[in-house]
Structure formats: C-alpha cells, structure tokens
Motif scaffolding. Sequence first.
Motif, PDB file in Angstrom:
ATOM      1  N   THR A 167       0.765  -1.188   0.158  1.00 14.68           N
ATOM      2  CA  THR A 167       0.018  -0.077   0.082  1.00 14.68           C
ATOM      3  C   THR A 167       0.911   1.099   0.005  1.00 14.68           C
ATOM      4  OG1 THR A 167      -1.614  -1.003   1.061  1.00 14.68           O
ATOM      5  CG2 THR A 167      -1.705   1.312   1.250  1.00 14.68           C
ATOM      6  N   ILE A 168       0.628   2.056  -1.030  1.00 16.05           N
ATOM      7  CA  ILE A 168       1.473   3.240  -1.071  1.00 16.05           C
ATOM      8  C   ILE A 168       1.067   4.262   0.093  1.00 16.05           C
ATOM      9  CG2 ILE A 168       2.176   5.129  -2.501  1.00 16.05           C
ATOM     10  CD1 ILE A 168       2.985   2.318  -3.701  1.00 16.05           C
ATOM     11  N   GLU A 169       1.783   4.933   0.753  1.00 16.33           N
ATOM     12  CA  GLU A 169       1.521   6.168   1.460  1.00 16.33           C
ATOM     13  C   GLU A 169       1.855   7.638   1.151  1.00 16.33           C
ATOM     14  OE1 GLU A 169       1.189   7.004   6.412  1.00 16.33           O
ATOM     15  OE2 GLU A 169       2.249   5.089   5.641  1.00 16.33           O
ATOM     16  N   LEU A 170       1.035   8.296   0.587  1.00 14.08           N
ATOM     17  CA  LEU A 170       1.731   9.399   0.505  1.00 14.08           C
ATOM     18  C   LEU A 170       1.203  10.649   1.579  1.00 14.08           C
ATOM     19  CD1 LEU A 170       0.490   9.533  -3.615  1.00 14.08           C
ATOM     20  CD2 LEU A 170       2.841   9.305  -2.432  1.00 14.08           C
ATOM     21  N   LYS A 171       2.162  10.991   2.263  1.00 15.26           N
ATOM     22  CA  LYS A 171       1.675  11.787   3.485  1.00 15.26           C
ATOM     23  C   LYS A 171       1.436  12.989   2.932  1.00 15.26           C
ATOM     24  CE  LYS A 171       3.937   8.725   6.951  1.00 15.26           C
ATOM     25  NZ  LYS A 171       4.990   8.584   8.105  1.00 15.26           N
ATOM     26  N   SER A 172       2.252  13.655   2.156  1.00 14.02           N
ATOM     27  CA  SER A 172       1.956  15.066   1.393  1.00 14.02           C
ATOM     28  C   SER A 172       0.512  15.208   1.322  1.00 14.02           C
ATOM     29  CB  SER A 172       2.778  15.135   0.369  1.00 14.02           C
ATOM     30  OG  SER A 172       2.562  14.293  -0.878  1.00 14.02           O
ATOM     31  N   SER A 176      -3.604   7.041   1.029  1.00 15.62           N
ATOM     32  CA  SER A 176      -3.018   5.560   0.821  1.00 15.62           C
ATOM     33  C   SER A 176      -3.789   4.921  -0.067  1.00 15.62           C
ATOM     34  CB  SER A 176      -3.065   4.959   2.250  1.00 15.62           C
ATOM     35  OG  SER A 176      -2.299   5.688   3.145  1.00 15.62           O
ATOM     36  N   PHE A 177      -3.015   3.930  -1.074  1.00 16.92           N
ATOM     37  CA  PHE A 177      -3.922   3.166  -1.949  1.00 16.92           C
ATOM     38  C   PHE A 177      -2.889   1.865  -2.217  1.00 16.92           C
ATOM     39  CE2 PHE A 177      -1.212   6.074  -4.163  1.00 16.92           C
ATOM     40  CZ  PHE A 177      -0.445   5.511  -4.988  1.00 16.92           C
ATOM     41  N   PRO A 178      -3.634   0.678  -2.643  1.00 23.35           N
ATOM     42  CA  PRO A 178      -3.053  -0.336  -3.069  1.00 23.35           C
ATOM     43  C   PRO A 178      -2.494  -0.166  -4.380  1.00 23.35           C
ATOM     44  CG  PRO A 178      -5.395  -0.751  -3.114  1.00 23.35           C
ATOM     45  CD  PRO A 178      -5.236   0.611  -2.541  1.00 23.35           C
ATOM     46  N   ILE A 179      -0.977  -0.480  -4.425  1.00 23.44           N
ATOM     47  CA  ILE A 179      -0.257  -0.382  -5.697  1.00 23.44           C
ATOM     48  C   ILE A 179      -1.174  -0.907  -6.726  1.00 23.44           C
ATOM     49  CG2 ILE A 179       1.102  -2.303  -5.683  1.00 23.44           C
ATOM     50  CD1 ILE A 179       3.579  -0.783  -6.457  1.00 23.44           C
ATOM     51  N   GLU A 180      -1.777  -2.005  -6.683  1.00 22.72           N
ATOM     52  CA  GLU A 180      -2.405  -2.770  -7.824  1.00 22.72           C
ATOM     53  C   GLU A 180      -3.489  -1.766  -8.272  1.00 22.72           C
ATOM     54  OE1 GLU A 180      -0.356  -6.084  -5.840  1.00 22.72           O
ATOM     55  OE2 GLU A 180      -1.801  -4.432  -5.034  1.00 22.72           O
ATOM     56  N   GLN A 181      -4.043  -0.736  -7.534  1.00 22.63           N
ATOM     57  CA  GLN A 181      -4.813   0.004  -8.306  1.00 22.63           C
ATOM     58  C   GLN A 181      -4.543   0.896  -9.289  1.00 22.63           C
ATOM     59  OE1 GLN A 181      -6.702   2.411  -5.019  1.00 22.63           O
ATOM     60  NE2 GLN A 181      -7.664   3.838  -6.313  1.00 22.63           N
ATOM     61  N   VAL A 182      -3.209   1.340  -9.350  1.00 22.67           N
ATOM     62  CA  VAL A 182      -2.776   2.103 -10.444  1.00 22.67           C
ATOM     63  C   VAL A 182      -2.372   1.037 -11.702  1.00 22.67           C
ATOM     64  CG1 VAL A 182      -0.895   3.450 -11.062  1.00 22.67           C
ATOM     65  CG2 VAL A 182      -2.109   3.644  -8.944  1.00 22.67           C
TER      66      VAL A 182
END
Length: 194
Positions: A167-172, A176-182
């Motif tokens: 899961t990618i976490e963009l604190k900026s 957060s989203f699962p990488i497979e979503q992209v």
Amino acid sequence: MIVAKEHTPQLTPEEYFAWEEQQLEKHELIDGQVYAMTGGSVNHSRLAIRLTAMFDAHLNVSRCIIGNSDLRVNIVDTKNYTYPDASVTCDDRDKTTSQYITYPCLIVEVLSNSTEAYDRGGKFRMYRQNPALIDYLLVSSTRIEMDLYHKNDAGDWLIINYKAGDTIELKSINLSFPIEQVYRGLDLTLETQT
C-alpha cells in the motif's frame, strides 16, 4: 517522457515562454537550454492519468492544484522549468501564476528507460531544493514497482520501495492506496519488449 536537447540559443524564462507558445511540443528549460519532451508509451500515459485522476478525486474540494504533464514546475530559486507527469501543490503562492507552479508538495515521474537515471539523479537533485516538496514518487512502467522519496519531519529524505501487494502512503496529501489500483489491466510485457 523522453527528453531531447534542442539546438536553440540560451533563453531567459520570458523568451522561453514566448518561444514555447509557438511550438508543437512541450519543452523543459534547464540552465537556459530547452529540451523537447517527446511522447511516452501507452503504459506511461495510463499510469500518469490514473494517478492524476486519483489525486483529483481525493482532493476534489480542497484548495490544492493537481497538475498533469501539461503543468510546468519552476525549480525554486532558479530559472529552470520542468514538466513532471503529475504534481500537487497546496501552497497559496502557486495561485498567483498562470504558467507554472513553484511549491508542489508532491511530484510524480513515470519512469522510462531513457529518463530513469535522470529522474532518479539530476532531476531529483533539482526538485529536492524545494522546501515544500514532501513526496517524490517514481513509478515503473515495466514492473509493479514504485519508489517513494519521502522527506521526514527532520528534513531527511527516505527511500521507500513498493512492490506488488504493498500500500502506497503519500503523506503529502494524506492518501493511501494499494499499488495494484494503479497497475490494473496494464500489459507490462509490452513495455519490456520495446
């Protein structure tokens, strides 16, 4: 996107803006030299679109500006301008210009074989001069992989490597989203054959 140096004289930013308006393709301006931005692959385009759409949906009622590869980023305290694949700024100072932003908190580059070394090296050295930048996301177009350069509260840059199942976490931008979503539905074997 692929970058190729143009054979033009040194340009000031004002000359660059006027000159580029007359061109058919986009150009980055680095140290007075212009570099043509050529097209990317199908996967490159699809990844960039999915990320900008996700950022826009997530931030839809915020004061932030979400940019795609048509939005220039001015490198802080320089006369250099780039076209990242995606960017987000929530800084009010960026609402005073119409041709570029200067203070993105998030920049995304989708990697290609011809630009990967530059995106990881020289381009990141330029981008990290920006005190507002928190996340610099590098997205592979050949594998389910992303590398996140994240600036922590102490001002140190950490590199977080993501792969399938993560899961990618963009604190900026608090996303957060699962990488497979992209990567859903992309044929990554086509990229490795070119």
